[in-house]
Structures are given as structure tokens and as C-alpha cells.
Design an enzyme around this catalytic site. Structure first.
Site, PDB file in Angstrom:
ATOM      1  N   ASP A   1       0.836  -1.196   0.000  1.00 22.76           N
ATOM      2  CA  ASP A   1       0.000   0.000   0.000  1.00 22.76           C
ATOM      3  C   ASP A   1       0.876   1.254   0.000  1.00 22.76           C
ATOM      4  O   ASP A   1       2.036   1.209   0.434  1.00 22.76           O
ATOM      5  CB  ASP A   1      -0.905   0.018   1.241  1.00 22.76           C
ATOM      6  CG  ASP A   1      -1.901  -1.133   1.247  1.00 22.76           C
ATOM      7  OD1 ASP A   1      -2.211  -1.646   0.158  1.00 22.76           O
ATOM      8  OD2 ASP A   1      -2.352  -1.510   2.339  1.00 22.76           O
ATOM      9  N   LYS A   2       0.304   2.344  -0.449  1.00 27.06           N
ATOM     10  CA  LYS A   2       1.044   3.609  -0.573  1.00 27.06           C
ATOM     11  C   LYS A   2       1.855   3.941   0.681  1.00 27.06           C
ATOM     12  O   LYS A   2       3.024   4.323   0.602  1.00 27.06           O
ATOM     13  CB  LYS A   2       0.060   4.745  -0.870  1.00 27.06           C
ATOM     14  CG  LYS A   2       0.680   6.135  -0.873  1.00 27.06           C
ATOM     15  CD  LYS A   2      -0.379   7.211  -0.984  1.00 27.06           C
ATOM     16  CE  LYS A   2       0.229   8.596  -0.821  1.00 27.06           C
ATOM     17  NZ  LYS A   2      -0.795   9.656  -0.788  1.00 27.06           N
TER      18      LYS A   2
END
Length: 324
Positions: free
Chosen positions: A142-143
Site C-alpha cells: 500500500d502507498k
């Protein structure tokens, strides 16, 4: 940047007698195991993979002794922009690249993130990745999750790494700081799918894909726990969803954490850090896999990032101040 040469693939093989009588796509997958079934199927439909010089359909039956011939160009996979974005590469050879991803870096272009992603950075570092599906990215973080990722630099490496991920032989171990005091480790076996009403969220749902996470306690604090989580599967947001599902959401998770948990009489510094922690406290700490070319088992470890270490320090100080 100079144009990238397309990779020319030329292969030929005789169908073994024991595979005779099977569908062409099934035989091709066994004769040319370095390429995925879907890719071979596409080449068959395009007339790139022929049987004794004839173009057949993927479902057509082939006989033992037939000659399979493959002549294909590995086409560029997308109209992506190469961008000079700094990468923290911890290992690289001609087949794979292992990097330590910082918080805030999106892995793949999508709506709202057309550039400035890890994929754009990879294309600048290794321009030939334009010929590999998703520029060699075989799993994502995830970011705002930090830590280790492996990237395939060739089509064959990509196929073999995907096979390892599907066979669950890639070991991915994360560390997280969760809200709540976990008494003992355990296994979460709960399917994950899209949330019924909030489509940006994932959830434990009856119709979801199988998802298994194993967690154990590294250190307990007054209202939090430092945990280690090993993934068996790699579903979107898996650790974040699973830990929230069993009542221990990640610190700083803007989607799944719910309300803050502040230890009573905690210092203002700790209170502020818990309230303002800028991301989910999740780090991909260990990565272990079989090298796609040599078969050698390889392992990497990434140190905890500074924000994670600072939060652990404050939680320890808080616990120690109230001991005895």
C-alpha cells in the site's frame, strides 16, 4: 530516452507422446513452462504459436509428435512514463531487483496517481521493464506501507515469481504496531473481498478470496502491541483488514483503525504522536524466495523506518514509567 527494442521470442518443441490428445493451450503450458497459460493462449489466438505450421485454437486437440513453434515479440505493456525517482535498491542482478519502499510512494499508476509511482521509477532505472507485464511488479505494498518488494526484470523471472507467490513459497513477514494489548499470537483465516457499501474498502466477507495471516507478539505496551505478521496469501489490505477484524487495528490506519486508544495519563508527546502518526504503522521487514534463475533461496531484511522506531521508543517510555 532511446526506444526500447522488443524482446524476440523464438522457441520450438515436439509434443511428447504422453501429452497427446490434450488441448493446445494445456500442452503449450507444459512444453513452455516459462510463460503463463494466459500469455500462451494469447499467442495461440494471434497465430504466434503454431502446430506443424498451422494456426489452431487454444481448445483444439494436438497429438504426440507434433511440432510447436513459437515466434513472438514481447510487446510493450503500457504507455507509462519513465521518471527519475530515487529508489532504495537493496539487491539487483539481471533477473530480479529487491527494493525498500518508502512511505508515500504509490506502487502502480491508477486514477488519481497517473505518474510519480514506483512503476514510473522502475521504468527509468530499467527501461527494458516496459516489455514485462506491470513493469515486473509481482506483488504490491500500500502507498503508506514501507519495506521490501521484489521486481522481476524479465518475463521468465516474472512467471516464476508469480508461480512462487501462488504456491505460497515466498515468505513475506511484516511488523506492525496495533491498537490493543494482544495476549498471544494466532492465525487469522478469514476471506477478504470488497466492502459491501464502501467500494474503496476491503472487508472480511463470506464471498471473498481465501486469506490467511499468522501473527505473534514481539512486545506489549499499556494499550498497544508490537506484532510480527506472516502472510500466507496476499490480498489487498490483508494485514490491515485482518488485524482490525480480530479487534487490533493498526495505529495510524485512516481506513480501518476507528477511534484512537490513548493510554491513561500518557505523556503529551505520546498522545500527540499517536494522534498524528501519518500512516498505518506497517513495515515489510523480511522477504525470502527462491531465485527465479538459480533456484537459490535468498533472504533480505529491512530495518524499521524512523517514524516506526520513534513510536516504539515513546511506547516503551510510557510503559516503563508506569511499571511498579
Amino acid at each position: 530516452m532511446s526506444p526500447i527494442e522488443k524482446q524476440l521470442i523464438q522457441l520450438s518443441a515436439e509434443v511428447p507422446s504422453e501429452l497427446g490428445g490434450q488441448r493446445l493451450d494445456q500442452v503449450a503450458a507444459q512444453v513452455f513452462p516459462d510463460y503463463s497459460r494466459s500469455r500462451l493462449s494469447s499467442w495461440i489466438k494471434d497465430g504466434r504459436l503454431t502446430v506443424d505450421g498451422a494456426v489452431l485454437r487454444p481448445r483444439d486437440i494436438v497429438h504426440g509428435g507434433s511440432r510447436l513453434s513459437l515466434e513472438a515479440e514481447q510487446e510493450a505493456q503500457g504507455e507509462w512514463l519513465a521518471q527519475d525517482i530515487e529508489l532504495n535498491i537493496v539487491y539487483e542482478d539481471e533477473h530480479i531487483l529487491v527494493l525498500d519502499k518508502p512511505a508515500g510512494l504509490v506502487v502502480h499508476p491508477a486514477a488519481g496517481h497517473q505518474d510519480g509511482t514506483l512503476l514510473n521509477a522502475l521504468l527509468h532505472h530499467v527501461p527494458e521493464l516496459v516489455n514485462v507485464p506491470r513493469a515486473g511488479i509481482v506483488h504490491r505494498l500500500d502507498k503508506d506501507t514501507t519495506g521490501l518488494m521484489v521486481v522481476a526484470k524479465t518475463l521468465i523471472a516474472q512467471t516464476r515469481l508469480v508461480e512462487q507467490l501462488q504456491a505460497r513459497s515466498v515468505s513475506r513477514i511484516y511488523e506492525a504496531i496495533v491498537i490493543g494489548v494482544i495476549t498471544a499470537g494466532g492465525t487469522i483465516d478469514a476471506p477478504i473481498g470488497r466492502h459491501g457499501t464502501q467500494r474503496q474498502k476491503m472487508a472480511v466477507t463470506e464471498g471473498g478470496k481465501p486469506a490467511v495471516s499468522h501473527y505473534r507478539v514481539l512486545e506489549r505496551f499499556r494499550s498497544h502491541t508490537h506484532t510480527r505478521v506472516k502472510l500466507e496469501t496476499g490480498r489487498t489490505h490483508q494485514i490491515r483488514v485482518h488485524m482490525a477484524h480480530v479487534g487490533y487495528p493498526l495505529v495510524g490506519d485512516p481506513v480501518y483503525a476507528g477511534r484512537f486508544r490513548i493510554p491513561p495519563a500518557a505523556s503529551q508527546t505520546l498522545v500527540q504522536e499517536l494522534k498524528s502518526f501519518p500512516r498505518q504503522a506497517l513495515h515489510a521487514r523480511f522477504l525470502e524466495l527462491d531465485h527465479p534463475a538459480t533456484g537459490q533461496r535468498m533472504k533480505w531484511e529491512s530495518p524499521l523506518p524512523d517514524d516506526f522506531v520513534w513510536l516504539l521508543t515513546l511506547l516503551r517510555q510510557d510503559r516503563d514509567a508506569f511499571v511498579g
